[in-house]
Design an enzyme around this catalytic site. Structure first.
Site, PDB file in Angstrom:
ATOM      1  CB  ILE A  52      34.825  33.558  47.240  1.00  0.00           C
ATOM      2  CG1 ILE A  52      35.266  34.996  46.967  1.00  0.00           C
ATOM      3  CG2 ILE A  52      35.716  32.569  46.549  1.00  0.00           C
ATOM      4  CD1 ILE A  52      36.681  35.315  47.458  1.00  0.00           C
ATOM      5  CB  SER A  53      31.223  36.077  43.479  1.00  0.00           C
ATOM      6  OG  SER A  53      30.072  36.037  44.262  1.00  0.00           O
ATOM      7  CD  GLN A  54      33.106  33.881  36.483  1.00  0.00           C
ATOM      8  OE1 GLN A  54      31.927  33.560  36.526  1.00  0.00           O
ATOM      9  NE2 GLN A  54      33.766  33.957  35.347  1.00  0.00           N
TER      10      GLN A  54
END
Length: 140
Positions: free
Chosen positions: A107-109
Site C-alpha cells: 500500500i503506497s506511502q
C-alpha cells in the site's frame, strides 16, 4: 455478443463489484475495532496529516506547492488506512511509509497518495476508473 454489448450490459454492475471488493473482509484482515482503537486511529490520522504537510514543506522547492488542496487533505483525513492493511500491520497503518499487503505488493506511502490525488485534480462530480493499483486505498 460483442465487447461493446458486454460492457454496455455491465455498466451498472461494475461499480457494484468494485464497491464490494473494497468492503468485503479479506482473510487475516480485521474490519471491526473498539471505541478506544477507533479513537487512536482518529488521532493517528490527524498526526499523519501534519506529517504530510511537513513533507510538503520540505519538498515545496521541487514540487512548487506549499500546501495541498484542502479537499485532498480532507480526504486523507477521512480514509481509514487501517482498513486497507492486513491485521498484523494495523499498528503501523498511519505511519508515512508503504506497507506490505499481499503477493509482494504494498500500500503506497500516504504522502505519495496525497501527491497523486493532488496531481489528478478531480473535481466534484468527476468519474474516475482506477484499475489494478493495489489495495484500494488510493481509490477510497
Amino acid at each position: 455478443m460483442t465487447i461493446r454489448e458486454v460492457t454496455s450490459n455491465m455498466r451498472g454492475t461494475l461499480p457494484l463489484i468494485f464497491a464490494l471488493l473494497l468492503v468485503l473482509p479479506r482473510p487475516g484482515w480485521t474490519t471491526t475495532y473498539g471505541e478506544a482503537e477507533n479513537a487512536r486511529f482518529t488521532r493517528a490520522r490527524a498526526a499523519l496529516l501534519e506529517e504530510i504537510q511537513s513533507d510538503l514543506v520540505l519538498t515545496s522547492s521541487h514540487l512548487g506547492w506549499k500546501q495541498l488542496d484542502p479537499a485532498v487533505m480532507a480526504a486523507m483525513g477521512r480514509v481509514k488506512r487501517h482498513c486497507f492493511v492486513p491485521a498484523k500491520y494495523v499498528k503501523q497503518a498511519y505511519a508515512n511509509h508503504p506497507l506490505p499487503i499481499s503477493h509482494g505488493q504494498t500500500i503506497s506511502q500516504p504522502f505519495i497518495v496525497a501527491l497523486m490525488s493532488q496531481l489528478l485534480a478531480v473535481g466534484p462530480g468527476a468519474k474516475v476508473l482506477e484499475v489494478g493499483t493495489g489495495s484500494g486505498y488510493q481509490a477510497a
